[in-house]
Design a protein around this motif. Structure first.
Motif: not given
Length: 325
Positions: A12-13, A16, A21-22
């Motif tokens: 997730k980090e 970002e 997106n993931k």
């Protein structure tokens, strides 16, 4: 997970930090573009984890190598498909390179700057066929009580005329001798039909040239908002939007014959009612698509600031250019 020497980031980090997106992170890992530190155990760890240094390395590979066609279009003030056409015609230098999993046309800033200088110069040259101040255009017919003349130059708000007897006068001299326009330029509505019709004429040296009759018809019935005129060496290029010209073809046979002869793109056609229509060489293509595919195309077109028609057209042109059609 913990590491005293290196900062560790989650999927997730990482998403970002990279700006995706993931799911895209998982795609990068699957394609061996991004290396997690727990590729074998990610199921047990609840996802992929990465060294911060790996994320920074990967971000460097994602930096755009140049301007996209959309960015170039915004700088030039045109549509992305127009930039693609410049590239296809060899007018604008570009190169293809993979970026974020896809291959794009990129343009170096210095190449766009060189092109923009020539582009703006040509736009200025094209615009010089009409003087808004005097409401007069290149080759327009003028006359006084005893003689006729043609406008042979329009530049920086000034114009020059050549009389049938061969005398040359600037706008002040023409006005003092009583020369006035023989007709007013059409204020017709702008045509937004696809494509264009282009004529290529030798620059006329005599006021009796049939080329002037072509301009008379275009100025009176088509209007300058649907025309572009450019002088290149000894030739005049006239680009016209596809339009209906409400004239009687029988009364303008020689002029229409000249238009047909000098059309290098598109064609001149006489309608059953004996009026004339200028037709481009672009034809519509109607498609039947599944809703899911249509929606994907709509989103892609929106991302590229294009209509769906322009987006599909540009993609088909890319395939044709690559020899895949």
């Amino acid at each position: 997970m913990n590491n005293n020497d290196t900062q560790i980031v989650s999927s997730k980090e990482a998403a970002e930090a990279i700006g995706v997106n993931k799911n895209t992170i998982y795609k990068y890992v699957k394609n061996n573009e991004l290396a997690p530190i727990n590729k074998e155990t990610w199921h047990y760890d609840g996802g992929y984890y990465f060294n911060q240094s790996e994320i920074e390395r990967f971000k460097e590979t994602l930096k755009k190598p140049g301007l996209t066609t959309t960015e170039a279009a915004e700088i030039l003030g045109v549509k992305p498909v127009t930039v693609f056409n410049y590239i296809q015609d060899g007018k604008l230098v570009s190169f293809q390179q993979a970026y974020k999993g896809r291959t794009y046309n990129f343009i170096r800033e210095e190449d766009l700057e060189d092109f923009a200088q020539n582009y703006n110069k040509k736009r200025k040259e094209t615009a010089s066929f009409y003087s808004k101040e005097h409401e007069i255009a290149l080759f327009q017919l003028m006359q006084n009580e005893t003689e006729r003349a043609r406008v042979i130059s329009v530049n920086d708000g000034k114009f020059f005329i050549r009389t049938d007897s061969g005398e040359h006068f600037n706008n002040s001299e023409a006005n003092s001798r009583g020369f006035q326009v023989a007709y007013h330029l059409s204020k017709g509505k702008r045509s937004y039909k696809k494509g264009e019709v282009t004529f290529k004429f030798l620059n006329p040296t005599s006021n009796s040239s049939v080329v002037f009759s072509v301009f008379d018809i275009l100025y009176r019935h088509v209007g300058i908002s649907n025309m572009k005129v450019n002088e290149k060496h000894e030739h005049i290029y006239v680009t016209v939007s596809p339009v209906h010209i409400n004239v009687n073809a029988n009364e303008h046979r020689d002029t229409l014959k000249a238009m047909e002869e000098y059309a290098i793109e598109g064609k001149v056609s006489v309608r059953p009612d004996n009026s004339v229509i200028l037709i481009s060489n672009i034809s519509p293509l109607y498609l039947t698509l599944k809703d899911e595919l249509k929606e994907r195309i709509r989103r892609k077109a929106k991302e590229n600031n294009q209509s769906m028609d322009d987006y599909i057209s540009s993609k088909l042109q890319e395939l044709d250019q690559e020899g895949k059609l």
